[in-house]
Design an enzyme around this catalytic site. Sequence first.
Site, PDB file in Angstrom:
ATOM      1  N   ARG A 106       0.855  -1.186   0.000  1.00 60.20           N
ATOM      2  CA  ARG A 106       0.000   0.000   0.000  1.00 60.20           C
ATOM      3  C   ARG A 106       0.893   1.238   0.000  1.00 60.20           C
ATOM      4  O   ARG A 106       1.694   1.424   0.919  1.00 60.20           O
ATOM      5  CB  ARG A 106      -0.889   0.005   1.250  1.00 60.20           C
ATOM      6  CG  ARG A 106      -1.666   1.290   1.418  1.00 60.20           C
ATOM      7  CD  ARG A 106      -2.594   1.263   2.632  1.00 60.20           C
ATOM      8  NE  ARG A 106      -3.257   2.541   2.741  1.00 60.20           N
ATOM      9  CZ  ARG A 106      -3.121   3.389   3.768  1.00 60.20           C
ATOM     10  NH1 ARG A 106      -2.390   3.073   4.807  1.00 60.20           N
ATOM     11  NH2 ARG A 106      -3.736   4.547   3.753  1.00 60.20           N
ATOM     12  N   HIS A 141      -2.944  10.883   0.865  1.00 60.83           N
ATOM     13  CA  HIS A 141      -2.353  10.659   2.182  1.00 60.83           C
ATOM     14  C   HIS A 141      -1.742  11.996   2.616  1.00 60.83           C
ATOM     15  O   HIS A 141      -0.531  12.129   2.791  1.00 60.83           O
ATOM     16  CB  HIS A 141      -1.323   9.534   2.125  1.00 60.83           C
ATOM     17  CG  HIS A 141      -1.019   8.907   3.456  1.00 60.83           C
ATOM     18  ND1 HIS A 141      -1.119   7.551   3.691  1.00 60.83           N
ATOM     19  CD2 HIS A 141      -0.609   9.434   4.629  1.00 60.83           C
ATOM     20  CE1 HIS A 141      -0.772   7.278   4.947  1.00 60.83           C
ATOM     21  NE2 HIS A 141      -0.457   8.415   5.544  1.00 60.83           N
ATOM     22  N   GLU A 157      -7.207   8.385   6.487  1.00 60.11           N
ATOM     23  CA  GLU A 157      -7.453   9.047   7.768  1.00 60.11           C
ATOM     24  C   GLU A 157      -7.970  10.484   7.632  1.00 60.11           C
ATOM     25  O   GLU A 157      -7.273  11.447   8.009  1.00 60.11           O
ATOM     26  CB  GLU A 157      -6.176   9.034   8.616  1.00 60.11           C
ATOM     27  CG  GLU A 157      -5.642   7.645   8.881  1.00 60.11           C
ATOM     28  CD  GLU A 157      -4.499   7.615   9.916  1.00 60.11           C
ATOM     29  OE1 GLU A 157      -4.056   8.690  10.354  1.00 60.11           O
ATOM     30  OE2 GLU A 157      -4.078   6.509  10.289  1.00 60.11           O
ATOM     31  N   ASN A 193      -7.014   1.714  10.016  1.00 61.49           N
ATOM     32  CA  ASN A 193      -5.701   1.935  10.624  1.00 61.49           C
ATOM     33  C   ASN A 193      -5.907   1.929  12.128  1.00 61.49           C
ATOM     34  O   ASN A 193      -6.710   2.711  12.655  1.00 61.49           O
ATOM     35  CB  ASN A 193      -5.113   3.293  10.227  1.00 61.49           C
ATOM     36  CG  ASN A 193      -4.729   3.351   8.752  1.00 61.49           C
ATOM     37  OD1 ASN A 193      -4.838   2.357   8.033  1.00 61.49           O
ATOM     38  ND2 ASN A 193      -4.283   4.506   8.307  1.00 61.49           N
ATOM     39  N   TYR A 201      -3.887   2.001  15.885  1.00 60.00           N
ATOM     40  CA  TYR A 201      -2.669   2.107  16.701  1.00 60.00           C
ATOM     41  C   TYR A 201      -2.964   1.986  18.193  1.00 60.00           C
ATOM     42  O   TYR A 201      -2.269   1.307  18.909  1.00 60.00           O
ATOM     43  CB  TYR A 201      -1.940   3.433  16.414  1.00 60.00           C
ATOM     44  CG  TYR A 201      -1.320   3.434  15.047  1.00 60.00           C
ATOM     45  CD1 TYR A 201      -0.063   2.883  14.832  1.00 60.00           C
ATOM     46  CD2 TYR A 201      -2.017   3.935  13.942  1.00 60.00           C
ATOM     47  CE1 TYR A 201       0.509   2.848  13.563  1.00 60.00           C
ATOM     48  CE2 TYR A 201      -1.460   3.908  12.667  1.00 60.00           C
ATOM     49  CZ  TYR A 201      -0.205   3.349  12.486  1.00 60.00           C
ATOM     50  OH  TYR A 201       0.344   3.299  11.222  1.00 60.00           O
ATOM     51  N   GLU A 233      -3.155  -0.163   8.165  1.00 60.36           N
ATOM     52  CA  GLU A 233      -1.981   0.256   8.948  1.00 60.36           C
ATOM     53  C   GLU A 233      -2.113  -0.284  10.355  1.00 60.36           C
ATOM     54  O   GLU A 233      -3.194  -0.238  10.951  1.00 60.36           O
ATOM     55  CB  GLU A 233      -1.862   1.785   9.057  1.00 60.36           C
ATOM     56  CG  GLU A 233      -1.314   2.478   7.850  1.00 60.36           C
ATOM     57  CD  GLU A 233      -1.200   3.996   8.048  1.00 60.36           C
ATOM     58  OE1 GLU A 233      -0.913   4.438   9.177  1.00 60.36           O
ATOM     59  OE2 GLU A 233      -1.420   4.704   7.057  1.00 60.36           O
TER      60      GLU A 233
HETATM   61  C1  FCB Z   1      -0.849   7.168  10.750  1.00 64.00           C
HETATM   62  C2  FCB Z   1      -0.491   7.712   9.386  1.00 64.00           C
HETATM   63  C3  FCB Z   1       0.821   7.217   8.854  1.00 64.00           C
HETATM   64  C4  FCB Z   1       1.870   7.106   9.933  1.00 64.00           C
HETATM   65  C5  FCB Z   1       1.345   6.383  11.146  1.00 64.00           C
HETATM   66  C6  FCB Z   1       2.352   6.195  12.250  1.00 64.00           C
HETATM   67  O1  FCB Z   1      -1.746   8.025  11.376  1.00 64.00           O
HETATM   68  O2  FCB Z   1      -1.491   7.380   8.458  1.00 64.00           O
HETATM   69  O3  FCB Z   1       1.196   8.038   7.794  1.00 64.00           O
HETATM   70  O4  FCB Z   1       2.356   8.357  10.238  1.00 64.00           O
HETATM   71  O5  FCB Z   1       0.230   7.056  11.641  1.00 64.00           O
END
Ligand code: FCB
Length: 490
Positions: free
Chosen positions: A85, A129, A174, A303, A305, A373
């Site tokens: 990607r 992006h 995002e 995505n 985290y 992600e």
């Molecule tokens: C996300 C972004 C990516 C990267 C990660 C750590 O929010 O999409 O570009 O910076 O965080």
Amino acid sequence: MTATDERPAMPRVFPAGFVWGTATAAYQIEGAVDTDGRGPSIWDTFCRVPGAVARGESGEFACDHYHRWQEDVDLMKDLGAGAYRFSVAWPRVLPDGRGPVNRRGLDFYRRLVDALREGGIEPYVTLYHWDLPQALEDRGGWRVRGTAERFADYAEVMYEALGESVSNWITLNEPYCSSIVGYGEGRHAPGAKEGEGALAAAHHLLLGHGLAVTRLREMARPGQQIGVTLNMSPTVPVTSSPQDLQAARRMDLLVNRQFTEPLFGGAYAADMAETFGRISDLSFRRDGDLEIIGRPVDFLGVNYYYRLHVEAAPYDEPDPARRTAFDLGVRTVTPEHARTSGLGWVVEPEGLYETLVGLTSRYPDLPPVYITENGYGDDGALEDDGRIDYLRDHLAATRDAMEAGADVRGYFCWSLMDNFEWARGYSARFGIVHVDYDTQVRTPKASFHWMRDFITDPVVTAPVTARPATTAPVDILVAGTPRGERPVGD
Ligand code: FCB
């Protein structure tokens, strides 16, 4: 030791055909910002603002991927990845954001796509992006509707150029970050601190997505897929007080439901006017927009985290340094004894489970999901056990969510290599490949070798993922609240 570590470990097998890949973004890796006719983006401009980016760094050189793409494709082949990607830099293709196409910019992506396909790697192309052409920002950026229309034109240009070879298209990455963080908090380009402007940006990003979907759909061939990527962070109230529950719900709206409801729920989130009433009257919406935004897509990119731990805070923050254009009366906190990444981000794989299962139960028409992600930031050590643990535990959570009914089709690790981590600059490193920015030498980290073995035999053994009900009562997992059921205190 966390509660998760005390659970029994069990092996989980991923199904054949599951897509394994890595992800990057144009401004974070390409460099070559003035090469072959590329125009400036809002990130080029933002990076020049004193104090905007750590140590005054920028994406000017980054990983020099614009020249070293072949080596990077070879790394992916070595990894055994079936997919990649990446994003296209809009100002490389349309230097003014509209008007004449820059063939040399397009040729770069043609070369890359051809090399990927020759190497058996399926391209997943993100169209936006975060690197808006500066010329469009000068005309109002995402605050104005015209940008949504220009985005659809750009999507068409890209499909005409790559549609023969690219079957997987992602409109936005995002939109929460490109609107609220970029136009509201000012931490990202274009660095604006506006309330109304940021909410308008969120709306116009969604509209641009819908217009691009419409345009791509007219051209796409059977089997080609069009999707959108959202960052999802379940919000967790720090106590079960009504005030904290309501604060978590406001945060959930800002980060998650503002986007998921019109995309997949057929309506703007019901609490938009009430929650954002102090900021905007939402008059940038027009009749018919919702229908465009909600056009069906073939997949959702998630995505993930971290989760957000939220407590109520007084409105009208007196400290100007803490005041934001988004005074929602909320504050995020890091729970005591939390497992954290090298960057201090809370590590909670159960949040990925909650996200996947929560979306599935909330939206009956949710399309299949790809995790576009997921990754771990640190200072770049080659022996990156923390990253391996993170990947393993989130893969386990993914497989558990699938077992519980989530239709997940693929996983893209962020990131293939260390890169320009936006306002943090180069010190935050997310790669499974280390990049020496002085020499541009790439060195696979331990996590790269782990990932390569894993892709060969995708079985993950990790502690049983904490189910929502074991981490907190299910009625306060705001993002996972089934449609129609209101969280306590709302
Ligand atoms: C996300 C972004 C990516 C990267 C990660 C750590 O929010 O999409 O570009 O910076 O965080």
